[in-house]
Design an enzyme around this catalytic site. Structure first.
Site, mmCIF file in Angstrom:
data_model
loop_
_atom_site.group_PDB
_atom_site.id
_atom_site.type_symbol
_atom_site.label_atom_id
_atom_site.label_comp_id
_atom_site.label_asym_id
_atom_site.label_seq_id
_atom_site.Cartn_x
_atom_site.Cartn_y
_atom_site.Cartn_z
ATOM 1 N N ARG A 161 1.305 -3.568 -2.915
ATOM 2 C CA ARG A 161 2.278 -2.517 -3.297
ATOM 3 C C ARG A 161 1.568 -1.252 -3.782
ATOM 4 N NH1 ARG A 161 4.828 -6.302 -1.303
ATOM 5 N NH2 ARG A 161 6.635 -7.319 -2.234
ATOM 6 N N SER A 231 13.171 -4.948 -5.842
ATOM 7 C CA SER A 231 12.420 -5.470 -6.991
ATOM 8 C C SER A 231 12.024 -4.336 -7.923
ATOM 9 C CB SER A 231 11.137 -6.157 -6.519
ATOM 10 O OG SER A 231 11.445 -7.199 -5.653
ATOM 11 N N GLU A 327 7.876 -1.129 -10.223
ATOM 12 C CA GLU A 327 7.571 -0.860 -8.806
ATOM 13 C C GLU A 327 8.177 0.447 -8.267
ATOM 14 O OE1 GLU A 327 7.568 -4.165 -5.842
ATOM 15 O OE2 GLU A 327 8.875 -2.836 -4.718
#
Ligand code: FAD
Ligand code: NAP
Length: 332
Positions: A161, A231, A327
């Protein structure tokens, strides 16, 4: 033009933009930069806003809404094809297009909302596949050196990520990607949540896409009806020493060891065991099937969301000594 940034983030939080400019060409990028510089406002590039949270103060940002379109075959060999994709294409449309051609490599990334241009930003991933597995080049406008350039995959620092684009926000405006997809039969994704569904079936990328789309529809909220940004926290990565120390007080803690020997913990499990219910507010609730996903069920404010995020981080830190990393991209 509608300037309400709520309409440009799938979390439905945000104030009024100062201006929203559609980007359909390289020339539009230069004009948008010049416009934002003249107004002395930050220029923020967005795709579908499925990983973006905006401040709800008005007139803060000039928004460059990426809408460059086009998908084509750049190279075709017996083993693979290189596909060229413009940044404003829908990511899932690209997956559907390549799966329909019998190509494999991104079928496990089916159903991820957003544009192709955003895929390298956090190196999108699902069911063990990451965008970095297929990336060849990223073309972008480099705002520091004031020129269009093409970066090879190896120059993009793609990690879990993470990427050079995430590490240097507002530096690159991505215009185009090339990805390499295989003509071979893909492997079955080794995730317990879907693996069983392939038993006795003939494997191809279309089957994997179907299974992934069906599973995602069962386990994740549809942002069109329940505002969310997927998320909210990354899975934390810890060393084996850190892991052993946490395991002493929490022997049942689930973990996954990555190829490099780093241990990945499941952020959803940590949240679930850390008084998560106390972190909810009137407008922001956890999605009942996934504690990584927060939903805006009312008219949540930006400050309300930030408070929820910080309370979750605090409660996980108090119990496990782990700092969860947010995130989505937050634009203050
Ligand atoms: P945006 O939110 O518009 O932008 C995200 C970031 O990228 C921002 O910082 C923005 O400035 C920047 N950006 C966007 N386009 C450009 C460009 N052309 N040039 C430069 N910068 C740009 N993510 C996963 O990794 N895996 C998943 O399985 C997954 N599932 C999701 C499920 C749901 C229900 C939701 C709502 C989200 C999910 N996400 C997932 C997160 C999200 O869909 C991805 O991160 C996606 O790539 C974001 O695309 P976007 O166009 O909406 O990006
Ligand atoms: P899942 O398959 O039920 O898995 C739950 C968690 O366990 C995930 O965090 C996953 O890690 C991890 N995991 C499971 N099997 C694993 C394995 N074999 N090796 C390594 N890690 C494993 O997850 P889900 O919530 O239904 O989501 C399915 C996939 O879509 C996941 O890959 C998830 O990351 C992705 N997704 C991402 C977002 C987002 O916004 N970023 C939103 C929804 C779904 P990973 O997360 O590292 O895969």
């Amino acid at each position: 033009m509608n300037l309400d940034l709520k309409q440009y983030s799938t979390m439905h939080i945000g104030g009024l933009a100062y201006r929203i400019l559609n980007i359909r060409s390289e020339a539009d990028i230069i004009s948008a930069i010049n416009y934002a510089d003249t107004c002395q406002k930050p220029l923020i590039v967005i795709g579908e806003g499925s990983n973006s949270i905006f401040s709800d103060e008005d007139d803060k940002f000039v928004i460059a809404h990426m809408q460059m379109k086009g998908i084509s075959v750049k190279e075709d060999t017996a083993e693979y094809q290189i596909i060229r994709i413009a940044a404003g294409e829908s990511w899932d449309h690209c997956v559907a297009y390549t799966v329909a051609k019998g190509l494999s490599g991104i079928e496990s990334l089916s159903g991820i909302p957003g544009t192709a241009g955003a895929a390298p930003i956090q190196n999108i991933g699902a069911y063990g596949t990451e965008f970095s597995d297929v990336l060849v080049t990223v073309s972008a406008y480099d705002r520091i050196h004031k020129r269009f350039r093409t970066l090879k995959a190896s120059e993009c620092n793609l990690g879990y990520r993470d990427s050079i684009f995430k590490q240097n926000p507002n530096t690159y405006i991505i215009t185009e990607l090339t990805i390499r997809l295989s003509k071979s039969i893909p492997p079955i994704p080794e995730y317990a949540s879907i693996k069983d569904q392939f038993e006795g079936q003939i494997i191809n990328s279309a089957l994997i896409r179907d299974v992934v789309l069906r599973t995602r529809a069962e386990k994740l909220p549809d942002y069109k009806t329940v505002p969310n940004c997927g998320s909210f926290f990354k899975n934390p990565l810890v060393t084996s020493d850190q892991f052993e120390s946490i395991q002493k007080s929490h022997p049942n803690i689930p973990s996954f060891t990555t190829q490099s020997g780093i241990i990945k913990l499941y952020a959803g499990w940590l949240i679930e065991h850390a008084s998560y219910k106390l972190c909810e507010t009137e407008n922001i609730l956890f999605y009942e099937k996934n504690k990584l996903v927060l939903t805006n069920i009312g008219n949540a404010s930006y400050d309300e969301l930030l408070l929820v995020l910080s309370n979750i981080q605090k409660s996980v830190h108090e119990l496990f000594g782990i700092q969860l990393e947010v995130e989505p991209n937050i634009f203050k």
